[in-house]
Design a protein around this motif. Structure first.
Motif, PDB file in Angstrom:
ATOM      1  N   SER A   1      -0.499   8.059 -18.053  1.00 15.17           N
ATOM      2  CA  SER A   1       0.102   6.737 -18.237  1.00 15.17           C
ATOM      3  C   SER A   1       0.367   6.063 -16.899  1.00 15.17           C
ATOM      4  CB  SER A   1       1.405   6.860 -19.033  1.00 15.17           C
ATOM      5  OG  SER A   1       1.173   7.410 -20.309  1.00 15.17           O
ATOM      6  N   TRP A   2       0.887   6.826 -15.944  1.00 15.96           N
ATOM      7  CA  TRP A   2       1.193   6.238 -14.635  1.00 15.96           C
ATOM      8  C   TRP A   2      -0.072   5.892 -13.865  1.00 15.96           C
ATOM      9  CZ3 TRP A   2       5.420   4.005 -13.173  1.00 15.96           C
ATOM     10  CH2 TRP A   2       6.631   4.360 -13.770  1.00 15.96           C
ATOM     11  N   THR A   3      -1.104   6.693 -14.012  1.00 14.94           N
ATOM     12  CA  THR A   3      -2.371   6.371 -13.340  1.00 14.94           C
ATOM     13  C   THR A   3      -2.956   5.080 -13.901  1.00 14.94           C
ATOM     14  OG1 THR A   3      -2.828   8.728 -12.989  1.00 14.94           O
ATOM     15  CG2 THR A   3      -4.686   7.206 -12.820  1.00 14.94           C
ATOM     16  N   ILE A   4      -2.966   4.958 -15.220  1.00 10.52           N
ATOM     17  CA  ILE A   4      -3.502   3.749 -15.853  1.00 10.52           C
ATOM     18  C   ILE A   4      -2.657   2.533 -15.483  1.00 10.52           C
ATOM     19  CG2 ILE A   4      -3.906   2.612 -18.066  1.00 10.52           C
ATOM     20  CD1 ILE A   4      -4.606   5.343 -19.228  1.00 10.52           C
ATOM     21  N   ALA A   5      -1.324   2.699 -15.509  1.00  7.67           N
ATOM     22  CA  ALA A   5      -0.436   1.575 -15.193  1.00  7.67           C
ATOM     23  C   ALA A   5      -0.641   1.095 -13.757  1.00  7.67           C
ATOM     24  CB  ALA A   5       1.018   1.990 -15.410  1.00  7.67           C
ATOM     25  N   THR A   6      -0.785   2.020 -12.830  1.00 14.42           N
ATOM     26  CA  THR A   6      -0.984   1.637 -11.424  1.00 14.42           C
ATOM     27  C   THR A   6      -2.336   0.974 -11.218  1.00 14.42           C
ATOM     28  OG1 THR A   6       0.361   3.562 -10.803  1.00 14.42           O
ATOM     29  CG2 THR A   6      -0.870   2.468  -9.052  1.00 14.42           C
ATOM     30  N   LEU A   7      -3.360   1.470 -11.901  1.00 14.19           N
ATOM     31  CA  LEU A   7      -4.684   0.851 -11.806  1.00 14.19           C
ATOM     32  C   LEU A   7      -4.664  -0.571 -12.371  1.00 14.19           C
ATOM     33  CD1 LEU A   7      -7.003   3.840 -12.794  1.00 14.19           C
ATOM     34  CD2 LEU A   7      -6.685   2.849 -10.519  1.00 14.19           C
ATOM     35  N   ILE A   8      -3.921  -0.765 -13.458  1.00  9.04           N
ATOM     36  CA  ILE A   8      -3.804  -2.109 -14.041  1.00  9.04           C
ATOM     37  C   ILE A   8      -3.120  -3.060 -13.060  1.00  9.04           C
ATOM     38  CG2 ILE A   8      -2.649  -3.447 -15.846  1.00  9.04           C
ATOM     39  CD1 ILE A   8      -3.192  -1.150 -17.759  1.00  9.04           C
ATOM     40  N   VAL A   9      -2.080  -2.555 -12.368  1.00  4.91           N
ATOM     41  CA  VAL A   9      -1.397  -3.375 -11.365  1.00  4.91           C
ATOM     42  C   VAL A   9      -2.375  -3.807 -10.272  1.00  4.91           C
ATOM     43  CG1 VAL A   9       0.350  -3.343  -9.547  1.00  4.91           C
ATOM     44  CG2 VAL A   9       0.886  -2.426 -11.809  1.00  4.91           C
ATOM     45  N   LEU A  10      -3.247  -2.893  -9.841  1.00  4.06           N
ATOM     46  CA  LEU A  10      -4.234  -3.224  -8.818  1.00  4.06           C
ATOM     47  C   LEU A  10      -5.248  -4.250  -9.322  1.00  4.06           C
ATOM     48  CD1 LEU A  10      -4.955   0.326  -7.334  1.00  4.06           C
ATOM     49  CD2 LEU A  10      -3.632  -1.506  -6.278  1.00  4.06           C
ATOM     50  N   LEU A  11      -5.606  -4.131 -10.596  1.00  3.84           N
ATOM     51  CA  LEU A  11      -6.615  -5.017 -11.171  1.00  3.84           C
ATOM     52  C   LEU A  11      -6.045  -6.343 -11.659  1.00  3.84           C
ATOM     53  CD1 LEU A  11      -8.663  -2.427 -13.245  1.00  3.84           C
ATOM     54  CD2 LEU A  11      -9.527  -3.741 -11.299  1.00  3.84           C
ATOM     55  N   LEU A  12      -4.718  -6.422 -11.794  1.00  3.46           N
ATOM     56  CA  LEU A  12      -4.097  -7.579 -12.441  1.00  3.46           C
ATOM     57  C   LEU A  12      -4.441  -8.918 -11.792  1.00  3.46           C
ATOM     58  CD1 LEU A  12      -2.297  -8.314 -14.800  1.00  3.46           C
ATOM     59  CD2 LEU A  12      -0.306  -8.093 -13.298  1.00  3.46           C
TER      60      LEU A  12
ATOM     61  N   GLU B   1       0.815  -1.214   0.000  1.00  6.54           N
ATOM     62  CA  GLU B   1       0.000   0.000   0.000  1.00  6.54           C
ATOM     63  C   GLU B   1       0.853   1.270   0.000  1.00  6.54           C
ATOM     64  OE1 GLU B   1      -1.405  -2.223   2.702  1.00  6.54           O
ATOM     65  OE2 GLU B   1      -3.411  -2.632   1.899  1.00  6.54           O
ATOM     66  N   PRO B   2       1.904   1.384   0.855  1.00  3.72           N
ATOM     67  CA  PRO B   2       2.745   2.591   0.762  1.00  3.72           C
ATOM     68  C   PRO B   2       3.398   2.767  -0.604  1.00  3.72           C
ATOM     69  CG  PRO B   2       3.130   1.481   2.853  1.00  3.72           C
ATOM     70  CD  PRO B   2       2.266   0.577   2.037  1.00  3.72           C
ATOM     71  N   VAL B   3       3.890   1.671  -1.194  1.00  5.20           N
ATOM     72  CA  VAL B   3       4.546   1.774  -2.501  1.00  5.20           C
ATOM     73  C   VAL B   3       3.538   2.156  -3.586  1.00  5.20           C
ATOM     74  CG1 VAL B   3       5.738   0.457  -4.297  1.00  5.20           C
ATOM     75  CG2 VAL B   3       6.454   0.237  -1.908  1.00  5.20           C
ATOM     76  N   THR B   4       2.331   1.570  -3.535  1.00  8.41           N
ATOM     77  CA  THR B   4       1.295   1.917  -4.521  1.00  8.41           C
ATOM     78  C   THR B   4       0.907   3.382  -4.408  1.00  8.41           C
ATOM     79  OG1 THR B   4       0.445  -0.350  -4.382  1.00  8.41           O
ATOM     80  CG2 THR B   4      -0.973   1.301  -5.405  1.00  8.41           C
ATOM     81  N   PHE B   5       0.771   3.855  -3.171  1.00  3.43           N
ATOM     82  CA  PHE B   5       0.462   5.269  -2.954  1.00  3.43           C
ATOM     83  C   PHE B   5       1.556   6.162  -3.548  1.00  3.43           C
ATOM     84  CE2 PHE B   5       0.842   9.176  -0.494  1.00  3.43           C
ATOM     85  CZ  PHE B   5      -0.456   9.657  -0.490  1.00  3.43           C
ATOM     86  N   LEU B   6       2.821   5.829  -3.303  1.00  3.21           N
ATOM     87  CA  LEU B   6       3.933   6.616  -3.837  1.00  3.21           C
ATOM     88  C   LEU B   6       3.983   6.535  -5.359  1.00  3.21           C
ATOM     89  CD1 LEU B   6       6.792   5.867  -1.286  1.00  3.21           C
ATOM     90  CD2 LEU B   6       5.429   7.953  -1.499  1.00  3.21           C
ATOM     91  N   LEU B   7       3.595   5.400  -5.911  1.00  7.19           N
ATOM     92  CA  LEU B   7       3.589   5.262  -7.371  1.00  7.19           C
ATOM     93  C   LEU B   7       2.585   6.226  -7.998  1.00  7.19           C
ATOM     94  CD1 LEU B   7       4.988   3.617  -9.566  1.00  7.19           C
ATOM     95  CD2 LEU B   7       3.150   1.931  -9.401  1.00  7.19           C
ATOM     96  N   PHE B   8       1.410   6.325  -7.400  1.00  5.06           N
ATOM     97  CA  PHE B   8       0.444   7.320  -7.859  1.00  5.06           C
ATOM     98  C   PHE B   8       1.032   8.729  -7.737  1.00  5.06           C
ATOM     99  CE2 PHE B   8      -3.249   4.313  -7.136  1.00  5.06           C
ATOM    100  CZ  PHE B   8      -3.757   4.412  -8.414  1.00  5.06           C
ATOM    101  N   LEU B   9       1.544   9.049  -6.552  1.00  2.00           N
ATOM    102  CA  LEU B   9       1.999  10.402  -6.269  1.00  2.00           C
ATOM    103  C   LEU B   9       3.168  10.811  -7.170  1.00  2.00           C
ATOM    104  CD1 LEU B   9       1.625  12.866  -4.438  1.00  2.00           C
ATOM    105  CD2 LEU B   9       3.241  11.821  -2.830  1.00  2.00           C
TER     106      LEU B   9
END
Length: 285
Positions: free
Chosen positions: A129-140, A109-117
């Protein structure tokens, strides 16, 4: 232990006596199970209940994170015993990997939060691109499970299994959305647990056995400093929105849906904690 375990109590005491520093480790089936083997009891049914409210889930999670970080020393080649003397770490490499994997999961969770930020603020590639990529990681995980379930159902020609694969994915998608809503809160909760554990283990040596039972968390009668983190989620969303408006205005459009979800975390908790409504179905006359 994995699942329903059965073990010899006398053997457990013989192997674990004087094994760990006194009053330094929260009870943890992982480290105990690496010293003492357990058998799988397949003929016993254990029924566990889901938490009835959000706090009954987050408080035990905080305790689980703290106990994971309290046993991090067992990643090393030497570990302390009850007297404080260091000795050879007897657990296997796969056992140390299990400990490491728990620590890795506590940082998701901390790393995912930092990835968004960082993606919104300055990482190359653009905020969209980074928002979509992070969302895909969550949905993967849910997408992979859906792919396997659907493929197996289609190959077997099972229409019922095809429908169930879609239902399973819908449930997984809903859980992913909830995890996204509570990401800022869970990030603060994880960091709090990690910092507390490291401070108590390496510096103060106090409150290492700080414990709230599942029944106490379920009752919800006590007040914890952890509860304030939920109300900080909208504040974090507002602060990030302000920072983006000043430094990266073009990133606001990509960040807005996620920030809105973080801001709605207290509302989501109110909805989750609301008692289910009964639907009365009258008899046909």
């Amino acid at each position: 232990f994995t699942g329903k375990g059965i073990y010899e109590v006398s053997v457990l005491h013989a192997l674990l006596e004087n094994r760990f520093p006194r009053k330094a480790l929260l009870s943890h089936d992982l480290i105990e199970g690496e010293y003492v083997r357990a058998g799988l009891a397949t003929d016993i049914e254990v029924i566990d209940d889901y938490p009835s409210h959000y706090t009954a889930h987050t408080r035990p999670k905080h305790r689980w994170l703290r106990r994971d970080w309290q046993i991090m020393r067992w990643l090393l080649s030497s570990v302390p015993d009850e007297s404080g003397r260091s000795g050879v770490n007897p657990i296997s490499t796969i056992s140390r990997w299990k400990i490491f994997d728990n620590l890795r999961r506590s940082l998701i969770e901390p790393v995912t939060f930092l990835l968004f930020l960082f993606g919104w603020l300055f990482l190359p590639g653009g905020p969209v691109s980074w928002t979509i990529a992070t969302l895909i990681v969550l949905l993967l995980p849910g997408l992979v499970q859906f792919g396997f379930n659907l493929s197996r159902a289609v190959l077997n020609g099972n229409i019922v299994a095809v429908k169930e694969s879609f239902y399973t994915f819908a449930a997984s998608f809903g859980i992913t959305i909830l995890n996204l809503i509570f990401l800022a809160h869970h990030m603060l909760l994880s960091l709090d647990a990690i910092v507390r554990s490291l401070n108590r283990t390496l510096i103060s040596g106090k409150n290492l056995l700080d414990w709230e039972t599942a029944a106490q968390a379920e009752a919800g009668t006590s007040v914890s400093s952890l509860d304030r983190y939920l109300n900080l989620s909208p504040v974090i969303a507002l602060l990030i929105a302000g920072a983006l408006a000043l430094k990266q205005p073009h990133a606001l459009l990509a960040a807005a849906p996620v920030l809105v979800l973080w801001a709605l975390a207290p509302v989501a908790v109110f909805w989750l904690d609301s008692p289910p409504q009964r639907v009365e179905i009258g008899r046909a006359s």
